[in-house]
Design an enzyme around this catalytic site. Structure first.
Site, PDB file in Angstrom:
ATOM      1  N   MET A  30      39.637 -69.531 -85.140  1.00 35.61           N
ATOM      2  CA  MET A  30      40.115 -70.730 -86.065  1.00 35.61           C
ATOM      3  C   MET A  30      39.795 -72.049 -86.226  1.00 35.61           C
ATOM      4  O   MET A  30      39.895 -72.563 -86.727  1.00 35.61           O
ATOM      5  CB  MET A  30      41.779 -70.411 -86.009  1.00 35.61           C
ATOM      6  N   GLY A  31      38.800 -71.538 -85.518  1.00 36.57           N
ATOM      7  CA  GLY A  31      38.010 -73.166 -85.137  1.00 36.57           C
ATOM      8  C   GLY A  31      38.164 -74.637 -84.484  1.00 36.57           C
ATOM      9  O   GLY A  31      39.970 -73.806 -83.869  1.00 36.57           O
ATOM     10  N   HIS A  34      37.255 -75.534 -77.938  1.00 37.25           N
ATOM     11  CA  HIS A  34      37.814 -76.485 -76.837  1.00 37.25           C
ATOM     12  C   HIS A  34      36.932 -75.071 -75.728  1.00 37.25           C
ATOM     13  O   HIS A  34      36.539 -74.128 -76.209  1.00 37.25           O
ATOM     14  CB  HIS A  34      38.767 -76.232 -77.046  1.00 37.25           C
ATOM     15  N   GLY A  36      37.824 -73.476 -73.782  1.00 37.50           N
ATOM     16  CA  GLY A  36      38.628 -71.791 -74.121  1.00 37.50           C
ATOM     17  C   GLY A  36      37.820 -71.007 -75.369  1.00 37.50           C
ATOM     18  O   GLY A  36      38.170 -69.748 -74.986  1.00 37.50           O
ATOM     19  N   HIS A  37      37.508 -71.535 -76.118  1.00 39.22           N
ATOM     20  CA  HIS A  37      37.219 -70.768 -76.947  1.00 39.22           C
ATOM     21  C   HIS A  37      35.801 -70.666 -76.876  1.00 39.22           C
ATOM     22  O   HIS A  37      34.912 -69.452 -76.565  1.00 39.22           O
ATOM     23  CB  HIS A  37      36.674 -71.415 -78.435  1.00 39.22           C
ATOM     24  N   GLY A 147      41.179 -63.752 -75.969  1.00 40.56           N
ATOM     25  CA  GLY A 147      41.579 -64.838 -74.864  1.00 40.56           C
ATOM     26  C   GLY A 147      42.914 -63.630 -74.857  1.00 40.56           C
ATOM     27  O   GLY A 147      43.579 -63.590 -75.150  1.00 40.56           O
ATOM     28  N   SER A 185      44.946 -75.158 -76.507  1.00 39.05           N
ATOM     29  CA  SER A 185      45.051 -74.347 -77.578  1.00 39.05           C
ATOM     30  C   SER A 185      44.597 -75.744 -78.308  1.00 39.05           C
ATOM     31  O   SER A 185      44.288 -76.359 -77.970  1.00 39.05           O
ATOM     32  CB  SER A 185      46.837 -74.457 -77.800  1.00 39.05           C
TER      33      SER A 185
HETATM   34  P1  AMP Z   1      42.565 -69.125 -82.038  1.00 39.27           P
HETATM   35  O1  AMP Z   1      41.485 -70.335 -83.046  1.00 39.27           O
HETATM   36  O2  AMP Z   1      43.351 -70.188 -82.149  1.00 39.27           O
HETATM   37  O3  AMP Z   1      42.847 -68.349 -82.792  1.00 39.27           O
HETATM   38  O4  AMP Z   1      41.622 -68.117 -80.908  1.00 39.27           O
HETATM   39  C1  AMP Z   1      40.226 -68.089 -80.661  1.00 39.27           C
HETATM   40  C2  AMP Z   1      40.605 -66.882 -79.471  1.00 39.27           C
HETATM   41  O5  AMP Z   1      40.130 -67.640 -78.993  1.00 39.27           O
HETATM   42  C3  AMP Z   1      41.900 -66.270 -79.149  1.00 39.27           C
HETATM   43  O6  AMP Z   1      41.061 -65.102 -78.680  1.00 39.27           O
HETATM   44  C4  AMP Z   1      42.295 -66.773 -78.579  1.00 39.27           C
HETATM   45  O7  AMP Z   1      43.196 -66.237 -77.544  1.00 39.27           O
HETATM   46  C5  AMP Z   1      41.372 -67.805 -77.764  1.00 39.27           C
HETATM   47  N1  AMP Z   1      41.945 -68.437 -76.909  1.00 39.27           N
HETATM   48  C6  AMP Z   1      42.156 -69.863 -77.783  1.00 39.27           C
HETATM   49  N2  AMP Z   1      42.803 -70.683 -76.435  1.00 39.27           N
HETATM   50  C7  AMP Z   1      42.114 -70.240 -75.305  1.00 39.27           C
HETATM   51  C8  AMP Z   1      42.499 -70.822 -74.610  1.00 39.27           C
HETATM   52  N3  AMP Z   1      43.343 -71.327 -74.067  1.00 39.27           N
HETATM   53  N4  AMP Z   1      41.796 -69.427 -72.954  1.00 39.27           N
HETATM   54  C9  AMP Z   1      41.083 -68.537 -73.506  1.00 39.27           C
HETATM   55  N5  AMP Z   1      41.035 -67.828 -74.877  1.00 39.27           N
HETATM   56  C10 AMP Z   1      42.466 -68.323 -76.142  1.00 39.27           C
END
Ligand code: AMP
Length: 281
Positions: A30-31, A34, A36-37, A147, A185
């Site tokens: 969702m952009g 960071h 993690g992404h 993730g 996050s």
């Molecule tokens: P989001 O942008 O929050 O929807 O996350 C997109 C992808 O990145 C999802 O598969 C999340 O699980 C993963 N993700 C988000 N935060 C982290 C993190 N801290 N560590 C690993 N993967 C992450």
């Protein structure tokens, strides 16, 4: 790195990649990206010739009371991060190009999505599965990387791929933490400095639970839950849930469980945070 906004143009590109024998790896996001992404893009890079990162704040997974409108966005920076980590394409559609106004088809899950986050976010996983299905059809990935941070989401997506026979390998990346151990996050952006310090109680409860469950197994379940609720409440957080589940089926763990999921959701200020760990027994 190519940038696509139109779903059909991306699909045409993906079809051409496939016709020329390339392996496609997809990282849905969702952009407001960071580290993690970035770690997921790194995994995708190892597994695909083409790495497509989708950046889409998907409205159908937000309830009307949630933070859709204020969800943080920084497309320019996101593209820089994607390119630096070897993505070959970014897909950033507008909601109206993803969803027809008279759309009437959903992908839903009826068991795993009723527990944990599904209790307080009843339409969330239906929105996630629908958009992920659409992204699979648009990008034709051989592999998609998610993730472990969103553990329930990852487990439900694996179930969808199994039950609907999507020809996609699901790979999970480890949960990445910041230097203060708070799980990374995009929503951390909402926290005040003080809330951020207090939010450390979540990861502290995860680490404590992980150690205890590793050494004592299922019999430590109620103790680790009580401990986490105390830590988070004492730090001023409002606990949504703290639970231990069988990581295979999200049911209550039993003495036969091979892997446990310890999962937490708690609100600091107005920000709902999640964290978890998997514990192999
Ligand atoms: P989001 O942008 O929050 O929807 O996350 C997109 C992808 O990145 C999802 O598969 C999340 O699980 C993963 N993700 C988000 N935060 C982290 C993190 N801290 N560590 C690993 N993967 C992450």
């Amino acid at each position: 790195m190519k940038i696509f906004h139109q779903p059909k143009e991306l699909q045409e590109y993906a079809l051409n990649c496939k016709r020329s024998g390339k392996r496609i790896a997809l990282v849905p996001t969702m952009g407001f990206l960071h580290a993690g992404h970035a770690s997921l893009i790194d995994i995708a890079r190892e597994r695909g010739d083409e790495v497509i990162v989708s950046i889409f704040v998907n409205p159908t997974q937000f309830a009307p009371t949630e933070d859709l409108d204020k969800y943080p966005r920084d497309f320019e920076n996101d593209c820089k991060l994607c390119e630096a980590h070897g993505a070959t394409a970014v897909f950033a559609p507008q909601p109206e190009d993803m969803y027809a106004s008279d759309r009437s088809i959903w992908v839903d899950e009826t068991v795993l999505s009723k527990v944990l986050c599904g209790k307080s976010r009843p339409i969330h996983f239906r929105g996630v599965l629908t958009v992920v299905s659409k992204l699979f059809n648009l990008t034709l990935p051989d592999v998609a990387v998610f993730g472990k941070k969103d553990a329930q989401q990852a487990i439900i997506i694996k179930r969808m791929v199994r039950d609907l026979d999507f020809p996609v390998e699901i790979v999970l990346g480890d949960l990445i933490r910041d230097t203060d151990n708070v799980a990374m996050s995009s929503r951390n952006r909402y926290l005040t400095e003080d809330e951020r310090v207090r939010a450390r109680s979540i990861s502290q409860s995860v680490f404590a639970a992980e150690a205890k469950l590793k050494s004592e197994g299922v019999k430590a379940v109620s103790e680790v839950i009580d401990d986490a609720v105390k830590r988070i409440s004492n730090a001023g957080g409002v606990v949504d849930y703290v639970e231990v589940r069988d990581a295979d089926n999200l049911e209550e763990p039993t003495s036969n469980s091979k892997e446990l999921l310890f999962a937490v959701a708690a609100v600091f200020g107005t920000t709902r945070l999640i964290d978890n760990c998997f514990v192999k027994l």
